[in-house]
Design a protein around this motif. Structure first.
Motif, PDB file in Angstrom:
ATOM      1  N   THR A  33       0.599   9.232  -6.551  1.00  0.00           N
ATOM      2  CA  THR A  33       0.141  10.610  -6.363  1.00  0.00           C
ATOM      3  C   THR A  33      -1.384  10.685  -6.379  1.00  0.00           C
ATOM      4  N   HIS A  34      -2.026   9.826  -7.156  1.00  0.00           N
ATOM      5  CA  HIS A  34      -3.490   9.834  -7.232  1.00  0.00           C
ATOM      6  C   HIS A  34      -4.135   9.123  -6.051  1.00  0.00           C
ATOM      7  N   ALA A  35      -3.502   8.060  -5.583  1.00  0.00           N
ATOM      8  CA  ALA A  35      -4.110   7.269  -4.504  1.00  0.00           C
ATOM      9  C   ALA A  35      -3.025   6.780  -3.552  1.00  0.00           C
ATOM     10  N   PRO A  36      -2.508   7.659  -2.704  1.00  0.00           N
ATOM     11  CA  PRO A  36      -1.384   7.276  -1.832  1.00  0.00           C
ATOM     12  C   PRO A  36      -1.720   6.187  -0.830  1.00  0.00           C
ATOM     13  N   ASN A  37      -2.989   6.020  -0.483  1.00  0.00           N
ATOM     14  CA  ASN A  37      -3.374   4.984   0.484  1.00  0.00           C
ATOM     15  C   ASN A  37      -3.915   3.725  -0.183  1.00  0.00           C
ATOM     16  N   SER A  38      -3.627   3.573  -1.434  1.00  0.00           N
ATOM     17  CA  SER A  38      -4.074   2.404  -2.188  1.00  0.00           C
ATOM     18  C   SER A  38      -2.970   1.351  -2.235  1.00  0.00           C
ATOM     19  N   VAL A  39      -3.303   0.142  -1.834  1.00  0.00           N
ATOM     20  CA  VAL A  39      -2.332  -0.952  -1.901  1.00  0.00           C
ATOM     21  C   VAL A  39      -1.943  -1.209  -3.348  1.00  0.00           C
ATOM     22  N   ARG A  40      -2.921  -1.133  -4.240  1.00  0.00           N
ATOM     23  CA  ARG A  40      -2.612  -1.384  -5.647  1.00  0.00           C
ATOM     24  C   ARG A  40      -1.654  -0.319  -6.188  1.00  0.00           C
ATOM     25  N   ALA A  41      -1.900   0.952  -5.840  1.00  0.00           N
ATOM     26  CA  ALA A  41      -1.013   2.012  -6.315  1.00  0.00           C
ATOM     27  C   ALA A  41       0.403   1.823  -5.778  1.00  0.00           C
ATOM     28  N   GLN A  42       0.529   1.463  -4.503  1.00  0.00           N
ATOM     29  CA  GLN A  42       1.849   1.232  -3.928  1.00  0.00           C
ATOM     30  C   GLN A  42       2.522   0.015  -4.560  1.00  0.00           C
ATOM     31  N   THR A  43       1.696  -0.975  -4.935  1.00  0.00           N
ATOM     32  CA  THR A  43       2.255  -2.145  -5.626  1.00  0.00           C
ATOM     33  C   THR A  43       2.770  -1.758  -7.001  1.00  0.00           C
ATOM     34  N   TYR A  44       2.003  -0.926  -7.713  1.00  0.00           N
ATOM     35  CA  TYR A  44       2.491  -0.401  -8.997  1.00  0.00           C
ATOM     36  C   TYR A  44       3.819   0.333  -8.796  1.00  0.00           C
ATOM     37  N   ALA A  45       3.889   1.146  -7.719  1.00  0.00           N
ATOM     38  CA  ALA A  45       5.116   1.898  -7.461  1.00  0.00           C
ATOM     39  C   ALA A  45       6.295   0.963  -7.198  1.00  0.00           C
ATOM     40  N   ALA A  46       6.040  -0.091  -6.441  1.00  0.00           N
ATOM     41  CA  ALA A  46       7.110  -1.055  -6.160  1.00  0.00           C
ATOM     42  C   ALA A  46       7.569  -1.741  -7.446  1.00  0.00           C
ATOM     43  N   ILE A  47       6.613  -2.093  -8.301  1.00  0.00           N
ATOM     44  CA  ILE A  47       6.977  -2.753  -9.567  1.00  0.00           C
ATOM     45  C   ILE A  47       7.748  -1.781 -10.459  1.00  0.00           C
ATOM     46  N   GLY A  48       7.321  -0.499 -10.438  1.00  0.00           N
ATOM     47  CA  GLY A  48       8.068   0.503 -11.206  1.00  0.00           C
ATOM     48  C   GLY A  48       9.487   0.656 -10.696  1.00  0.00           C
ATOM     49  N   ALA A  49       9.650   0.672  -9.368  1.00  0.00           N
ATOM     50  CA  ALA A  49      10.997   0.760  -8.795  1.00  0.00           C
ATOM     51  C   ALA A  49      11.810  -0.481  -9.128  1.00  0.00           C
ATOM     52  N   LEU A  50      11.159  -1.636  -9.133  1.00  0.00           N
ATOM     53  CA  LEU A  50      11.826  -2.879  -9.524  1.00  0.00           C
ATOM     54  C   LEU A  50      12.326  -2.785 -10.955  1.00  0.00           C
TER      55      LEU A  50
END
Length: 591
Positions: free
Chosen positions: A539-556
């Motif tokens: 939500t803070h940085a939708p175009n950030s690779v790191r943020a999306q990686t955090y999201a993927a790890i959270g989903a994992l």
């Protein structure tokens, strides 16, 4: 055709070649101006110049006490003229207008430097071009760049008087108003007085009497004293404190640092060495035919000594030395370069090349606006929207931009002015607070700080540096915002409790994706906490690779396949060559 017509044809052809060479040099100058006009705003100090200019314009007074920071230190020196002009251009024309202004200042500097040496033929184009390429890392929008223009103007006035003293007396007197302006533009102003004193001293020794240059030097010194620093400015050339020694631009220029920053400067040094060893000085000072001598005059000896002293002190003086040595190099090497038609055209083409060098060197900086990834733009927007209460602690390089965006609603803790606008002890403790938790806590208690803005991994905080690490170890601080440039923390028990309750639960600004993945694989933290942080980061940085990686790890962590695949898809879209995707896919398949 008569025999007597041949020289006329040759002269006409030579004049045409000279015009072509000059035309090519002009094209190079225009192209270089265009490139520099599209250099984004990429100086951390520029925002506090703009913020100070805004205060001066709005209050119609020069602040003696710093209002940008809540420490309210006494401001020892303000670049009044530069701050007001830069703010005026920004207000009237926006970022692009400010960038164009910077390009024009650089172009005018090159023109004035060439004006000093144009009588020495086509070589002048080449030497000036090399010097400007050597100076290009410092040709961004800030008062220092305007200082280069004023330095070139003072040098030109002295060169004109050296060439024809009786004809150019007014040119020498013109230095006095130039020094008055310069003293209120940038702290390099004492350079002009030094050059006048050196020139006046040389003439006094030769003529056995104090002449006009020494008189002008005395009046110029008085004019230079008319600034917010007063006469102290004459002895403040190092800007003006040992506290700045740890900043990159004040680092002593070792060969490796110079090579990394400005490789072209080695070419300037090589030409200088050749000029000193093999060049000759016109005895008359005109550069025309006549007697020559090997030894440089005392004025140029002083320039060499001054250049050596500045280079020994800081990397930021590289462009100054490049500009100062242009006349010496050109004058002494000119006799070796005959102004033939081929040479005129070749030197003209050589003057075009720097524009292409600048384009390649500045490719990542070209565009309009603030340089992405350098300034906490989105964090400032979040602050404006969420309005954290109380005083802030801030990462020093971000201070200027935060002051520009948030003042007067929020005042910063510190910025790049350091001891010029606050007590020396505050500067020292602020630096220590980035790594020493005890000093950080002491400052927090002393100033009742309630929130903090720091840098994040990938901007200016490599994980190994552990910058601003106290924020990650003190339990009372909770991260509430994170993007690719900045992170914001608040104190959990203070007036920002509501913001803290919406903050991150598992990660901090120095957490790497690898570390978070290991936490999930070892089940060191509850999976819902990791998933919460992943969603918040996006939500803070939708175009950030790191943020999306955090999201993927959270989903994992919570085994949410749909969310996991969606995050992987966004990572691939943002960074097709990222190795995060196969690593995460392997982690999903692992038992």
């Amino acid at each position: 055709m008569a025999d007597g017509d041949a020289p006329v044809e040759s002269d006409t052809s030579g004049a045409a070649a000279a015009r072509l060479g000059s035309g090519l040099a002009l094209v190079g100058l225009l192209l270089g101006t265009v490139v520099l006009a599209f250099r984004r705003l990429d100086d951390w100090d520029l925002p506090w110049n703009l913020a100070t200019g805004r205060i001066i314009v709005q209050t119609k007074s020069v602040p003696r006490v710093d209002d940008l920071a809540f420490t309210h230190g006494v401001v020892k020196y303000t670049e009044v003229a530069a701050d007001v002009v830069l703010y005026g251009v920004m207000r009237a024309l926006g970022p692009l207008g400010l960038q164009v202004f910077g390009g024009l200042i650089a172009a005018a500097t090159a023109w004035l430097v060439h004006r000093q040496v144009r009588r020495f033929g086509p070589l002048s184009f080449v030497v000036v071009a090399i010097a400007m390429v050597a100076a290009h890392p410092w040709l961004y929008v800030r008062p220092q760049t305007i200082s280069f223009l004023l330095l070139a103007a003072v040098m030109l006035a002295i060169e004109l008087h050296r060439e024809e003293p009786e004809r150019h007396r007014r040119a020498l007197w013109a230095i006095v108003p130039l020094q008055l302006v310069w003293a209120n533009v940038h702290g390099y102003a004492p350079l002009g007085v030094m050059l006048l004193l050196a020139y006046g001293g040389e003439r006094a020794l030769r003529e056995r009497r104090a002449g006009l240059p020494l008189l002008v030097a005395a009046v110029a010194a008085a004019a230079t004293s008319i600034s917010t620093a007063g006469p102290r400015l004459l002895v403040m050339m190092q800007r003006f404190d040992e506290d700045l020694a740890e900043l990159t631009e004040w680092t002593a220029p070792t060969p490796s640092i110079v090579w990394h920053t400005s490789p072209a400067f080695f070419l300037v040094l090589a030409l200088l060495v050749v000029a000193l060893l093999f060049g000759r000085e016109p005895d008359s000072g005109t550069g025309g035919p006549g007697s020559t001598r090997r030894a440089p005059p005392l004025y140029e000896v002083f320039i060499l000594v001054l250049s050596a002293a500045m280079l020994a002190r800081a990397i930021r003086f590289v462009p100054v030395v490049a500009l100062l040595t242009v006349p010496l190099i050109t004058r002494r090497l000119a006799p070796f370069v005959r102004p033939t038609r081929a040479m005129q055209i070749a030197c003209g083409f050589a003057a075009v090349l720097p524009a292409f060098v600048l384009f390649v060197a500045l490719e990542d900086l070209l565009g309009v606006g603030w340089q992405p990834g350098w300034f906490p733009e989105n964090a400032a927007r979040w602050i404006e929207e969420r309005r954290p209460a109380g005083r802030m602690w801030n990462f020093m390089p971000f201070g200027g931009y935060l002051a520009w965006r948030l003042h007067p609603k929020h005042r910063i803790f510190n910025d790049g002015r350091n001891a010029l606008a606050r007590d020396r002890s505050i500067v020292t403790r602020a630096r220590l607070s980035m790594s020493d938790a005890a000093v950080f806590q002491e400052l927090v208690r002393e100033h009742d700080m309630q929130w903090a803005v720091t840098c994040t991994i990938g901007s200016f905080c490599p994980p190994s540096a552990q910058l601003n690490a106290p924020l990650t170890t003190l339990r009372e601080w909770r991260m509430v915002y994170l993007d690719e440039v900045a992170a914001i923390y608040v104190r959990e028990g203070g007036p920002n409790r509501a913001l803290a309750e919406q903050g991150y639960l598992a990660i901090h600004h120095l957490t790497t994706a690898r570390e978070l993945l290991e936490v999930v694989q070892k089940k060191s933290l509850p999976a819902p906490l990791v998933a919460h942080d992943g969603r918040l980061a996006v939500t803070h940085a939708p175009n950030s690779v790191r943020a999306q990686t955090y999201a993927a790890i959270g989903a994992l962590a919570i085994r949410d396949k749909a969310a996991f695949d969606a995050a992987l898809g966004r990572i691939q879209a943002l960074a097709p060559e990222s190795d995060a995707v196969p690593t995460l896919q392997a982690a999903w398949q692992a038992p």
